[in-house]
Design an enzyme around this catalytic site. Structure first.
Site, PDB file in Angstrom:
ATOM      1  CE  LYS A   1      -1.941   0.673   3.959  1.00  0.00           C
ATOM      2  NZ  LYS A   1      -2.258   0.204   5.541  1.00  0.00           N
TER       3      LYS A   1
ATOM      4  CB  SER B   1      -5.902   2.395   5.297  1.00  0.00           C
ATOM      5  OG  SER B   1      -4.965   1.552   6.393  1.00  0.00           O
TER       6      SER B   1
ATOM      7  CB  SER C   1      -5.954  -0.776   7.600  1.00  0.00           C
ATOM      8  OG  SER C   1      -6.336   0.072   8.368  1.00  0.00           O
TER       9      SER C   1
END
Ligand SMILES: *[C@@H]1O[C@H](CO)[C@@H](O)[C@H](O)[C@H]1NC(C)=O
Ligand SMILES: *[C@@H]1O[C@H](CO)[C@@H](O)[C@H](O)[C@H]1NC(C)=O
Length: 534
Positions: A136, A211, A235
């Protein structure tokens, strides 16, 4: 632990909370209709996976590369091709290093071809030689953007690899690029003002979670062989759940957090934040975990066999907390099927729990987040009450560099618990109590089945009306326990559902073994849009 904590029971909720909860429920029901009307049958089609190599576990891809049944360069090119054909539909990919990766893939192929290292040696020392992966946009990859979705950082480039990337590189894996996240990774919908919104591959009208949202998508569409996320409130597990893949939040401190943005100021918060694997296949979790744990791998003893038949299984359908959605009946049903599976196949009688303190997940999680960094200071140039409010107006007009949810969080910065306050101490004690309760229940061979999230993937923006639903994952962070999200097929709307499997500290291997067991029983990952809905 003092004796008075032993008898600790949560106080009943105040009238205010109960009224708020009822209002939220009504608002949710009313707006649900509006969301449905608005999105109607909109939705974009995704091309299907052509290449069989994308439907195989990372460890199998690695074996094939070592045995020269396929080259690393070919695997990489297949991934790049797949990213290029799917990213325009779902918008998950941020930045790449394809050229450098191709060079590294060629080096890997040359090394294998040279025969200078035996296959056995490579399998042990370079288990992921030549295997492409992604992470990410908040985990440092040297030379790539590291914005964490914050407009002020839109030109920030990482000058070094995060620890986790370095460890994977040493195992032979090849990092291809980074994927989309919410603003400052602080929300469960992957939308920010630099790269926009990531769409769910099963139905593009729905969120992908956050996330590590872009990472959930690239895994489920088969754009990368495996992925790495990070998880402080769900997340990894939420995007894994919304995208029908496996995601593991390891035992606290089992993986280094170094090299992420934002860097934690308060070492205690490292107890709750954890880097971990995201995969289409359960078998990969353990092998990736072994690499990314580095020196901690010994404590996890991941190769120790797990006898499923000897497990103690506990489950709970709901946390019983106000202010969040009821657990969807189809998720409850899926959990019942898992319980029945353990009984039929392994003669294990699972025990239903009603753990009282889970009701207070919200207060406990916010307490454990401490007074970590004022949010506004990260996302605004000159934060002040006036600037916060001006930004909200600008946001409504579509002129703000911040997301609406980011601004709301900034506005409430002041309300963070004061570590000297009675309230803070009370909920930290409650946390300690709950941790003891879980440890006693789980012991050496216990697992706890719990919803990953109370509902399947909501429509875009719908999380604003369901802001606390992430507490199902977040409370597990507060306790530091390992937990794996396991997909359990699709619901009647064609959206993934699943549960999380929680184990005691350092018993990550139980989560992995159960994930493999349930994958065999319920099918694991299903390619998005590949099956006709019933
Ligand atoms: C996506 O969701 C919309 C709205 O709920 C629905 O009408 C549509 O049929 C769904 N699309 C697919 C591919 O399932
Ligand atoms: C707005 O931003 C500032 C700067 O960090 C922050 O301290 C403040 O709490 C925020 N909210 C309000 C109501 O001022």
């Amino acid at each position: 632990m003092s004796t008075n904590i032993k008898e600790m029971k949560p106080r009943p909720f105040s009238l205010k909370v109960r009224i708020l909860s009822a209002l939220r429920f009504i608002l949710d029901a009313l707006t649900c209709v509006l969301f449905k009307l608005y999105y109607g049958t909109k939705g974009r089609k995704l091309p299907l996976i052509h290449d069989d190599i994308l439907k195989q576990p990372a460890v199998e891809v690695a074996r094939k590369i070592r045995a020269r049944e396929i080259s690393s360069v070919d695997v990489l090119n297949i991934c790049i091709q797949r990213i290029k054909e799917t990213n325009p539909v779902t918008n998950y990919f941020i930045d790449n290093r394809f050229e450098l990766a191709l060079k590294e893939a060629k080096d890997a192929d040359d090394l294998i071809k040279s025969g200078s290292l035996s296959i056995e040696y490579l399998e042990k020392e370079k288990p992921f030689l030549g295997v492409p992966f992604t992470t990410k946009d908040s985990i440092g990859v040297k030379g790539l953007h590291m914005t964490a979705g914050i407009t002020l950082r839109k030109n920030c480039i990482a000058d070094k690899n995060a620890d986790v990337i370095e460890l994977l590189k040493n195992s032979g894996a090849i990092i291809m690029g980074v994927t989309n996240v919410p603003e400052m990774c602080m929300w469960y919908e992957s939308y920010n003002c630099i790269y926009g919104r990531t769409l769910n591959p099963y139905n593009t009208t729905r969120i992908v979670g956050g996330s590590s949202g872009g990472e959930g998508v690239i895994q489920t569409v088969g754009g990368s062989i495996f992925g790495i996320g990070s998880d402080i409130g769900g997340s990894i597990r939420m995007p894994a759940y919304f995208n029908g893949i496996f995601g593991h939040k390891p035992t606290r401190r089992a993986v280094s957090n170094k090299g992420q943005y934002p860097e934690l100021k308060n070492d205690d918060v490292n107890l709750y934040l954890c880097v971990g694997p995201m995969t289409r296949f359960a078998v990969d979790l353990k092998h990736i975990q072994k690499v990314i744990s580095g020196d901690c791998a010994k404590t996890l003893d991941l190769d120790k066999p797990v006898d499923i038949g000897k497990l103690k299984v506990f489950y709970q359908f709901s946390n019983g907390a106000p202010l969040m959605s009821e657990v969807d009946p189809e998720i409850k049903q899926a959990m019942v099927k898992v319980v029945e599976h353990f009984q039929l196949k392994h003669k294990i009688i699972a025990e239903e729990k009603k753990i009282e303190w889970l009701k207070r997940s919200q207060a406990i999680w916010f307490t454990t987040m401490k007074n970590e960094v004022p949010f506004a200071a990260y996302i605004m140039k000159n934060p002040s009450l006036a600037s916060n409010i001006t930004e909200i107006f600008k946001n409504i007009l579509g002129l703000s560099g911040n997301t609406l949810i980011g601004l709301f969080v900034a506005l409430t910065d002041q309300e963070k618990f004061n570590p000297e306050s009675k309230k803070y101490k009370y909920f930290m004690e409650a946390r300690d109590y709950l941790e003891e309760e879980f440890k006693t229940m789980l012991g050496e061979d216990g697992i706890f089945l719990f919803p990953t999230h109370p509902v399947p993937a909501p429509y875009h923006n719908q999380p604003l009306i369901r802001p606390m639903n992430f507490m199902y994952t977040a409370i597990i962070n507060s306790l530091g326990l390992p937990a794996t999200t396991v997909p359990l097929g699709l619901n009647s709307d064609g959206l993934p559902i699943g549960i999380q499997v929680v184990a005691n500290l350092n018993k990550d291997r139980l989560c992995f073994a159960v994930a493999e067991e349930l994958e065999k029983a319920f099918g694991g990952w299903f390619e998005p849009q590949s099956i006709k809905q019933s």
